[in-house]
Structures are given as structure tokens and as C-alpha cells.
Design an enzyme around this catalytic site. Structure first.
Site, PDB file in Angstrom:
ATOM      1  N   CYS A   2      37.760  -3.085  -0.631  1.00 54.54           N
ATOM      2  CA  CYS A   2      38.136  -1.519  -0.357  1.00 54.54           C
ATOM      3  C   CYS A   2      39.090  -1.261  -1.527  1.00 54.54           C
ATOM      4  CB  CYS A   2      38.351  -1.208   1.033  1.00 54.54           C
ATOM      5  SG  CYS A   2      37.739  -1.683   2.525  1.00 54.54           S
ATOM      6  N   ARG A  27      35.153  -0.408  -6.088  1.00 54.28           N
ATOM      7  CA  ARG A  27      35.792  -1.672  -4.969  1.00 54.28           C
ATOM      8  C   ARG A  27      34.958  -1.143  -3.945  1.00 54.28           C
ATOM      9  NH1 ARG A  27      39.888  -4.498  -6.378  1.00 54.28           N
ATOM     10  NH2 ARG A  27      40.316  -5.195  -4.270  1.00 54.28           N
ATOM     11  N   TRP A  74      34.468  -0.191   1.529  1.00 50.88           N
ATOM     12  CA  TRP A  74      33.284  -0.819   1.451  1.00 50.88           C
ATOM     13  C   TRP A  74      33.069  -1.643   2.835  1.00 50.88           C
ATOM     14  CZ3 TRP A  74      31.458  -6.140   1.485  1.00 50.88           C
ATOM     15  CH2 TRP A  74      30.167  -6.218   0.987  1.00 50.88           C
ATOM     16  N   GLY A  99      40.600  -5.607   3.043  1.00 49.73           N
ATOM     17  CA  GLY A  99      40.676  -7.480   3.351  1.00 49.73           C
ATOM     18  C   GLY A  99      40.006  -7.371   4.655  1.00 49.73           C
ATOM     19  N   GLU A 483      20.436 -13.982 -16.161  1.00 50.55           N
ATOM     20  CA  GLU A 483      21.454 -12.936 -16.325  1.00 50.55           C
ATOM     21  C   GLU A 483      20.428 -11.519 -16.597  1.00 50.55           C
ATOM     22  OE1 GLU A 483      24.017 -12.354 -15.289  1.00 50.55           O
ATOM     23  OE2 GLU A 483      24.672 -10.525 -16.516  1.00 50.55           O
ATOM     24  N   LYS A 487      20.528  -8.516 -13.888  1.00 56.16           N
ATOM     25  CA  LYS A 487      20.998  -7.182 -14.272  1.00 56.16           C
ATOM     26  C   LYS A 487      19.970  -5.990 -14.070  1.00 56.16           C
ATOM     27  CE  LYS A 487      24.290  -7.332 -14.928  1.00 56.16           C
ATOM     28  NZ  LYS A 487      25.136  -8.573 -14.994  1.00 56.16           N
ATOM     29  N   GLU A 490      19.994  -5.704 -10.063  1.00 56.57           N
ATOM     30  CA  GLU A 490      20.866  -4.838  -9.443  1.00 56.57           C
ATOM     31  C   GLU A 490      21.044  -3.414  -9.476  1.00 56.57           C
ATOM     32  OE1 GLU A 490      24.895  -6.651 -10.021  1.00 56.57           O
ATOM     33  OE2 GLU A 490      24.350  -6.997 -12.085  1.00 56.57           O
ATOM     34  N   LYS A 605      32.109  -4.099  -6.600  1.00 53.23           N
ATOM     35  CA  LYS A 605      32.563  -5.012  -7.963  1.00 53.23           C
ATOM     36  C   LYS A 605      33.109  -6.269  -7.578  1.00 53.23           C
ATOM     37  CE  LYS A 605      33.150  -5.311 -12.328  1.00 53.23           C
ATOM     38  NZ  LYS A 605      32.021  -5.930 -13.117  1.00 53.23           N
TER      39      LYS A 605
HETATM   40  O1  M6R Z   1      34.542 -11.081 -10.246  1.00 49.39           O
HETATM   41  P1  M6R Z   1      33.761 -12.273 -10.278  1.00 49.39           P
HETATM   42  O2  M6R Z   1      33.215 -12.488 -11.661  1.00 49.39           O
HETATM   43  O3  M6R Z   1      33.978 -13.480  -9.668  1.00 49.39           O
HETATM   44  O4  M6R Z   1      32.289 -11.707  -9.568  1.00 49.39           O
HETATM   45  C1  M6R Z   1      31.026 -12.561  -9.149  1.00 49.39           C
HETATM   46  C2  M6R Z   1      29.984 -11.663  -8.903  1.00 49.39           C
HETATM   47  O5  M6R Z   1      30.193 -11.020  -7.663  1.00 49.39           O
HETATM   48  C3  M6R Z   1      29.473 -10.838 -10.044  1.00 49.39           C
HETATM   49  O6  M6R Z   1      29.320 -11.359 -11.155  1.00 49.39           O
HETATM   50  C4  M6R Z   1      28.264  -9.794  -9.552  1.00 49.39           C
HETATM   51  O7  M6R Z   1      27.140 -10.683  -9.571  1.00 49.39           O
HETATM   52  C5  M6R Z   1      28.148  -8.850 -10.600  1.00 49.39           C
HETATM   53  N1  M6R Z   1      27.621  -7.632  -9.697  1.00 49.39           N
HETATM   54  C6  M6R Z   1      26.999  -8.988 -11.501  1.00 49.39           C
HETATM   55  O8  M6R Z   1      26.512  -8.110 -12.529  1.00 49.39           O
END
Ligand code: M6R
Length: 610
Positions: A2, A27, A74, A99, A483, A487, A490, A605
Site C-alpha cells: 500500500c 502501490r 492493495w 505491510g 518479457e 508485458k 499484464e 508495482k
Molecule cells: O521491483 P521488482 O523488480 O523486484 O519487481 C518484480 C516484479 O514484481 C515486477 O518485475 C513485475 O513482474 C512487473 N509488473 C513487470 O512489469
């Protein structure tokens, strides 16, 4: 996961808090709320869904006052609802929290036995009751929070108000991020830097196990045991504009186009062009350490995991060090073999991803040295690492990671070159080519972005209705295929799969028909001929084939229905260019479908839950 904000000053705080929450909406955006000191009491407004719903509630019933806290949620404990939205109130106390309190069941049972009426399903409300109970025992707010925190197990960043002490906020942190912003006439706090940038650049980062009392004149930081903490604020030179859309329709598009700048910033001061080498002091290894590494273990999640897969190619090819890549959530708790000679590299944009953090901690406990590649300074993973080789992508707001992916590739490649030079596996001529190649990347990326944008947008328009899309690549193009598929999934909710091109004939080829676009990555590299054969196999099954190939590749042009060209570069550098049309493709498909590109459904995120 959050976002929380707080403000103590002279201005009306509600608009400032809402502005901070807007910058933290990445977040989580299941609900939002504010609690503000208003005419001797605390008033709360909460709303389910995006921030605009809270703004509507505030328009209908404004919240005057100069001290307050806010939250964007979240959901973890309890479904998204107004009752479960923060702030949570118990008596004179209001709490926002990011948290997870692990011992919430036990606390709930105890509080109920003590006669508390608990109205929500959240773990956060329990914190409000615990603080309230301490205030009832006669403690001031700071001591009450300190005492309540002793009861908590798990992760938290909290901000607490008491109607009895209207000039302050008490905040505390364990495992979740929390930053204090020191303004001229006000003090702020927030889960992340962008929320504070419009107000101040002077920031104080709380460490785990610390708390602070924030008042208009500043912040007093102590440990949870009450010991004073002396820490200098840090000057953050991200501009507020860097954290805003700068005229692009979405943050994601802006961030895609920021990549040349992000790569430039990430390479700055690190390329030793005179000596065909990398300035590697940030990797925290001596020359001897570099020679002695027996294995590299890369840990990451999501897009960062795809960067790590590319990193394996770099490390094995250039530094000749055996390398494995683990999805952090699968590594955790598996009792994997880690030896003291291993170098663990944790790759993360946020530096807060819980799976990566815990996996790295487990590896460290087994004696490995931990180097992290992270974008957010002073986040949890750098703090537990032996060294951090930061990416300098700037704040990434779009949930779909783009510029952080390419800067992660850059750092992994620089790490491999640096290790290769020390281990005697990479000669100066080859290293020189790569260092020069890296130096030229920003303008090549710029050219690819501007040169392919319209073509890719047209392709996205043409195939927007496709229900399945396959991405194929070999060697370094395989992680890029993964990747590209991630993309698309998601942000556009289209089913997409990334495959090693050579694996297609072992099953996925059955998916192919004349309705399935197959995007084949085939830059001119050591795999080119075989990738071309795979493209032909797809074509023979009537697939719609989109090739991403090197300029002048006539064979690729002949068999592709559509061709997107990139300039000729060294094999190691091609991923920086081939990923760009894939990012654009997913962006435009999502935009044409009208999905929420920057905040796709069900995602957040920063994933600070297991
Ligand atoms: O902050 P991080 O790089 O550790 O996050 C890892 C994944 O949660 C992050 O890459 C996620 O897959 C993204 N939404 C991808 O676009």
C-alpha cells in the site's frame, strides 16, 4: 502493499495528502482514505476504488486541518471495502499501515477477549486497538506506539495520529519502506520518494526497527528501544517532473521513451573507455574476490527475472562463471545449496519485493556474498546487501516495468565485463567493442523508438483482437521473448507465451493457426539461422509472422508478414533494441483495448507480500 503519506504543517493538509497518494497509487488502488485533525478531533474519509472516489467524498464533506495521514490500499487482509479501507480508528487513535502483521490471528483473539469491538477484517485495525490500549494506560502517543509495536510480528510502515496530540504524527518502520520529507515549514512522510518531490528534496530514510515523531519543525528519529538516531538527510535530485507524465498519455509510454536517458544515466561514470573496462568499485568485490567466485546465483521475480536470465548469458559468455537463475519465490525455503564461494545477485526495480528480499537473506545466511542490482535507493534489498550496483532509471511509475528492465540489462552486462576482465576470460579487444557498443546504445535506442513507433502501433491496431500471441527467441532473445509476452499479458490481458524458439516444435506449435500472431526475435547473431528456420516452421502452419530482425536481413523479410528492423549491433547488445518494439506493441494493444495501462487490474508495482 500500500502507500502511506503524512503531513504536519500550516497548509490545509487534505489536498497535499491526496496529491501524495496520487503519486503512490501505483502501490495499490483498491481503496483510499485520509484522517485529519479537525477542530479537536480526528475526522476520517474513506472510499473504495481509485483515488477519485475519495476526492469525491472530500468534495462532498471537506476535511479542514493541517495535520493528517493518508493511505492507498492493495488488499491483503480483507476484501476491498470501505470498512477495510484505512485509516483505521480506535478511540482517539487513527492508523495507516503498509505491510502485513503476521501474528494478526493471535492479536485479534486477544483483543476480542479483552472486550474490543473489531469492525474490519484487517490486521491494521488491530494496531489501532493496541495503541489505544496503551494510551488508555496513560502513555503519550510516542510511548504508546513504541509499546504496541513490541506486540507486532511482520512487516509494517505505519503512521499514527492521536486526537490528544494534534501537532504530531508518530511513524515506524519494519520491512516496509518509509521516507521522511523535511520541508521549510512542514514535515512529510511517505512510502516512496515521488510523493514528496513536489514539496522537498531533503529526505530522511527510516531504517528497520526505527520510529520517528514528526512535527512541523522536523523529525526526531529513535530506535524502537528508544535510543536516539542521528542521521543526515539526503538530497534527492529526482525532479518532480521526472515523476510525472511529461505530456505522454501514460506513464508506461513515457517510461518506454525515457529509456535512452535511463541507460545514459546508468552508464554514466561506469564505462572506462580508455581501458576497455568498467569502473567496478560499486560491485563491492576485490580483484581477488572476482577471480575466486565459483558460481553466480541470480535471484529475481517477474521482469527482473527476465533481465537476470539475460544476465546469465552475459556472465557465462564473458566471465566464464557458472551461473544459475532462480525465481526468488521458488528459491525461498527450498533449502537450496549455497556455498560461501557463491556470489548472489538480487535483481529488483523496487528493492522491496518480498520474495527477492527473503531469498537473498536466506542465501546470505548460508554464507554467500550478496550484490544487488536495484533502482530505488536505500530500499530493503540494498540495505541487506553487501554491495549495491544501482540502476539509475529514475522513478518507474507504470506497473509494467520497462526502463528498469533495460537498465538492469546494462548493469548485468557491465558486471559481466568487469568480472571477465578480472578473471582473464575477456580480452581487451572484445571488452572494448562492448564498452563502445554500450556507449552508443542511447542514441540507437532513441532511433529505434522513433523509427518503429508508428509501424508497431499499426501492427498493434491490426492484431488487437488476437486472443493468443506467441513470442519466440533463442539465446539472448529468449528472455526478451518472455518479457514481450509478460508485458502483453499484464497490461492488455491478452494470452501470450514466450518460448525458446527451438522448443516450439516440442509442443507449442500445436497452438499455431492463421489467427495467432507469432513474434519472432531474430537479430543477426549466432542463433540467426536456426531462428529463421523456426520462423519458417511457424509460417508453414499459417501463422501471422512478425519478425524483429536486423536491418538488411532479406531472408527475414521474405518470410515475415511484417518486419520491424533494428540496427546491427553486437549480440550482447541486441536485447536492448529488440525489447523496444515489444514494449511498444504491448502498450498500443492495451491502449487500443482501453485497459488501465499504468495500473492494470489485480497488479501492484511493488509486491511486498508472499
Ligand atoms: O521491483 P521488482 O523488480 O523486484 O519487481 C518484480 C516484479 O514484481 C515486477 O518485475 C513485475 O513482474 C512487473 N509488473 C513487470 O512489469
Amino acid at each position: 502493499m500500500c502507500g502511506i503519506v503524512g503531513y504536519v504543517g500550516q497548509e490545509l493538509c487534505a489536498p497535499i495528502l491526496v496529491d501524495g497518494l496520487r503519486r503512490l497509487e501505483y502501490r495499490g488502488y483498491d481503496s483510499a482514505g485520509l484522517a485529519v485533525h479537525s477542530s479537536g478531533k480526528i475526522e476520517v474519509r474513506r472510499a473504495v476504488g481509485k483515488l477519485r472516489n475519495l476526492e469525491k467524498a472530500l468534495d462532498e464533506r471537506p476535511l479542514p486541518g493541517n495535520v493528517g495521514i493518508g493511505h492507498t490500499r492493495w488488499a491483503t487482509h480483507g476484501r476491498p471495502s470501505e470498512t477495510n479501507a484505512h485509516p483505521h480508528v480506535a478511540g482517539p487513535i487513527a492508523v495507516v499501515h503498509n505491510g502485513i502483521i503476521e501474528n494478526h490471528l493471535e492479536l485479534r483473539r486477544r483483543l476480542k477477549e479483552a472486550g474490543c469491538t473489531i469492525v474490519s477484517d484487517t490486521d491494521t485495525e488491530l494496531v489501532a486497538h493496541l495503541v489505544h490500549a496503551e494510551v488508555e494506560r496513560g502513555k503519550d502517543l510516542e510511548s504508546a506506539v513504541r509499546a504496541a509495536l513490541r506486540e507486532l510480528e511482520g512487516a509494517y510502515a505505519i503512521a499514527v495520529l492521536s486526537s490528544k496530540e494534534p501537532d504530531r504524527i508518530v511513524i515506524a518502520k519494519q520491512s516496509s519502506p518509509l521516507v521522511i520529507g523535511l520541508g521549510e515549514d512542514a514535515t512529510h512522510c511517505a512510502s516512496d520518494i515521488p510523493a514528496l518531490l513536489p514539496y522537498t528534496r531533503s529526505m530522511l530514510f527510516l531504517e528497520d526497527g526505527e520510529m520517528a515523531v514528526i512535527e512541523q519543525g522536523g523529525a526526531v528519529v529513535t530506535t524502537l528501544d528508544g535510543k536516539a538516531v542521528e542521521r543526515e538527510p539526503r538530497h534527492i535530485d529526482w525532479s518532480p517532473v521526472m515523476a510525472e507524465k511529461a505530456g505522454y498519455k501514460h506513464f508506461m509510454l513515457k517510461e518506454i521513451f525515457e529509456q535512452p536517458r535511463a541507460i545514459e544515466d546508468t552508464l554514466r561514470g561506469r564505462l572506462d573507455r580508455a581501458n576497455a573496462d568498467i569502473h567496478g568499485h560499486e560491485v563491492g568485490l576485490s580483484e581477488e574476490d572476482a577471480k575466486g567466485i565459483e558460481r553466480v546465483l541470480l535471484l529475481a521475480c517477474g521482469t527482473s527475472h527476465h533481465a537476470a536470465l539475460a544476465g546469465r548469458y552475459y556472465l557465462e559468455a564473458l566471465a566464464k562463471v557458472p551461473t544459475s537463475v532462480e525465481i526468488a519465490s521458488e528459491f525461498r525455503g527450498r533449502d537450496a545449496v549455497v556455498r560461501p564461494g557463491d556470489l548472489v545477485v538480487a535483481v529488483s526495480q523496487s528493492g522491496e519485493t518480498l520474495d527477492t528480499l527473503v531469498a537473498a537473506k536466506e542465501a546470505k545466511a548460508k554464507g554467500a556474498k550478496v550484490l544487488s542490482i536495484v533502482n530505488v535507493i536505500d530500499s530493503a534489498i540494498p540495505r541487506m546487501s553487501d554491495a549495491t550496483f544501482y540502476t539509475h532509471a529514475g522513478p518507474e511509475i507504470g506497473v509494467a516495468s520497462t526502463k528498469c528492465f533495460s537498465t538492469q540489462l546494462a548493469n548485468l552486462l557491465m558486471l559481466a565485463i568487469w568480472l571477465g576482465r578480472r578473471r582473464g576470460t575477456l580480452d581487451a579487444a572484445r571488452a572494448g567493442e562492448l564498452v563502445e557498443g554500450l556507449a552508443h546504445l542511447p542514441h540507437q535506442m532513441k532511433d529505434v523508438l522513433s523509427g518503429t513507433r508508428q509501424l508497431v502501433a499499426n501492427l498493434a491496431r491490426r492484431y488487437v483482437e488476437a486472443r493468443d500471441v506467441l513470442f519466440l527467441g533463442r539465446g539472448l532473445s529468449f528472455p526478451i521473448a518472455l518479457e514481450g509476452a509478460l508485458k502483453l499479458k499484464e497490461i492488455s490481458y491478452v494470452h501470450a507465451e514466450g518460448y525458446a524458439a527451438g522448443e516450439m516444435k516440442h509442443g507449442p506449435i500445436a497452438l499455431i493457426d492463421n489467427k495467432v500472431p507469432v513474434i519472432v526475435l531474430l537479430p543477426k547473431d549466432s542463433h540467426h539461422e536456426r531462428s529463421l528456420s523456426n520462423l519458417q516452421e511457424a509460417k508453414a502452419r499459417e501463422a501471422i509472422v512478425i519478425g524483429i530482425a536486423t536491418e538488411g536481413d532479406e531472408a527475414a523479410r521474405e518470410v515475415s508478414d511484417d518486419l520491424v528492423e533494428i540496427p546491427a549491433v553486437a549480440e550482447e547488445l541486441a536485447p536492448f533494441l529488440t525489447v523496444l518494439p515489444l514494449q511498444l506493441y504491448s502498450y498500443y494493444v492495451a491502449d487500443f483495448k482501453g485497459t488501465d495501462v499504468d495500473q492494470p487490474r489485480n497488479l501492484a508495482k511493488t509486491v511486498t507480500v508472499e
